[in-house]
Design an enzyme around this catalytic site. Structure first.
Site, PDB file in Angstrom:
ATOM      1  N   GLY A   1      18.083  19.060  12.513  1.00 13.76           N
ATOM      2  CA  GLY A   1      18.115  19.369  13.937  1.00 13.76           C
ATOM      3  C   GLY A   1      19.241  18.675  14.687  1.00 13.76           C
TER       4      GLY A   1
ATOM      5  N   ASP B   1      17.626  26.935   0.340  1.00 22.75           N
ATOM      6  CA  ASP B   1      17.501  25.628   0.975  1.00 22.75           C
ATOM      7  C   ASP B   1      16.026  25.304   1.184  1.00 22.75           C
ATOM      8  OD1 ASP B   1      18.357  23.280   2.238  1.00 22.75           O
ATOM      9  OD2 ASP B   1      18.511  24.231   4.198  1.00 22.75           O
TER      10      ASP B   1
ATOM     11  N   GLY C   1      20.970  17.286   6.595  1.00 28.39           N
ATOM     12  CA  GLY C   1      21.005  16.874   7.998  1.00 28.39           C
ATOM     13  C   GLY C   1      22.329  16.253   8.384  1.00 28.39           C
TER      14      GLY C   1
ATOM     15  N   ASP D   1      24.297  22.813   9.484  1.00 32.28           N
ATOM     16  CA  ASP D   1      23.689  23.964  10.142  1.00 32.28           C
ATOM     17  C   ASP D   1      23.792  23.843  11.657  1.00 32.28           C
ATOM     18  OD1 ASP D   1      22.262  26.233  10.772  1.00 32.28           O
ATOM     19  OD2 ASP D   1      20.324  25.493  10.100  1.00 32.28           O
TER      20      ASP D   1
END
Length: 342
Positions: A190, A83, A224, A268
């Protein structure tokens, strides 16, 4: 089943009209969570590691954990993907180690922070494509810049600062010959993506649809794309955390993307939230515990639940047994027969 090419998984996903989740890992428990979810849902899977993850786990540990995964879950087509590779050298190191797919993120300079020129991006990505395809390995590239920062990678901008230009995306694919294209449509790395629930206007889904119209045969990638569920935030805060209110990418927006060429969806943050909440809960409810197994088991189960849910929502559930893996050597021969990028 050996590790397989990501190109094969994405080609099959395109035929079936579904997406495939790509889940980041840093340790053994995260890999176990993903593989258990894949078995439970009968899903092909992309396991990916960032440069930060490779440094944290050390490459050889990570590689052998993935080898164990293919031995223990032989029925699951599994990809090991790099990644956000920040340079040709980083991608080469992953290829040499045994990754079956790499991302050359030439949208940023090698510092992983500074937006690059189109010419630099083309040259770096094309170099990696030539190197990887010779070994049957898949290449993902990126045009436009994602918002936020993750594992030290990202310009720290908001998600709307460097959106992907559809015409430039078309030229980029032609010049590089890559397999998958990550596009910037307003998503960010994030947990703190949006201050209110995003809509198709916030995420510029119209731009994604236009890119797919221009590149109907290219596998698009949404980075994201964690949904940052309120329920996971609440668990963390209930047990001592102090997360500020935040919103992620709604699953329905991802599903709209899947209908318009998105084949790989990166997740993630959702998994990090699930793990952290489960660990905090044990620490509060059983403060006498000190055995890592006592909190890593529920953490592993919490992440597995999230991954299984995403696999079902993305449509990959039930497709693990649809096809036999193509050896990388055969993929390399297939690439040789394809038109060369100009």
């Amino acid at each position: 089943m050996p590790l397989v090419s990501m190109r094969q998984l994405l080609d099959e996903a395109a035929k079936g009209g579904y997406g495939v989740g790509a889940f980041n890992v840093n340790n053994m428990e995260q890999i176990q969570s993903i593989m258990e979810a894949a078995r439970e849902t009968k899903s092909p899977v992309i396991v990916q590691a960032s440069r930060g993850a490779r440094a944290y786990s050390q490459d050889r540990f990570l590689y052998h954990l993935m080898m164990a995964a293919t031995e223990l879950y032989p029925e699951i087509p599994t990809v090991l993907h790099l990644d956000h590779g920040n340079s040709v050298e980083t991608c080469k190191s992953a290829i040499d180690m045994g990754f079956t797919s790499v991302m050359m993120d030439g949208s940023l300079m090698p510092d992983g922070k500074t937006p690059s020129s189109f010419e630099y991006n083309v040259e770096a990505t094309r170099t990696v494509v030539e190197m990887a395809h010779a070994k049957g390995i898949t290449v993902e590239g990126e045009i436009g810049c994602l918002g936020g920062i993750e594992d030290g990678h990202g310009a720290g901008l908001d998600g709307l600062s460097h959106l992907t230009d559809p015409a430039q995306a078309e030229e980029f694919v032609k010049l590089t010959g890559l397999d998958a294209l990550a596009i910037a449509i307003g998503t960010s790395h994030g947990a703190y993506k949006f201050t209110s629930k995003p809509t198709g206007e916030t995420l510029k889904m119209g731009r994604l649809i236009e890119i797919h119209r221009r590149l109907p045969n290219v596998h698009l990638v949404m980075h994201g794309s964690s949904s940052v569920p309120k329920a996971l935030q609440d668990i963390i805060n209930q047990y001592g955390g102090k997360l500020k209110p935040t919103w992620g990418v709604p699953v329905e927006e991802i599903q709209l993307g899947i209908k318009n060429g998105v084949r790989k969806i990166n997740v993630d943050t959702d998994n990090r939230l699930a793990i952290t909440g489960a660990i905090r809960k044990v620490f509060v409810e059983k403060p006498e515990e000190f055995d890592p197994r006592s909190y890593m088991k529920p953490a592993r189960e919490a992440m597995k639940k999230v991954v299984a849910e995403r696999m079902t929502q993305f449509g990959q559930a039930g497709h693990a047994g649809d096809y036999a893996p193509i050896p990388l050597a055969e993929m390399a021969e297939q690439y040789q027969r394809e038109p060369v990028a100009v």
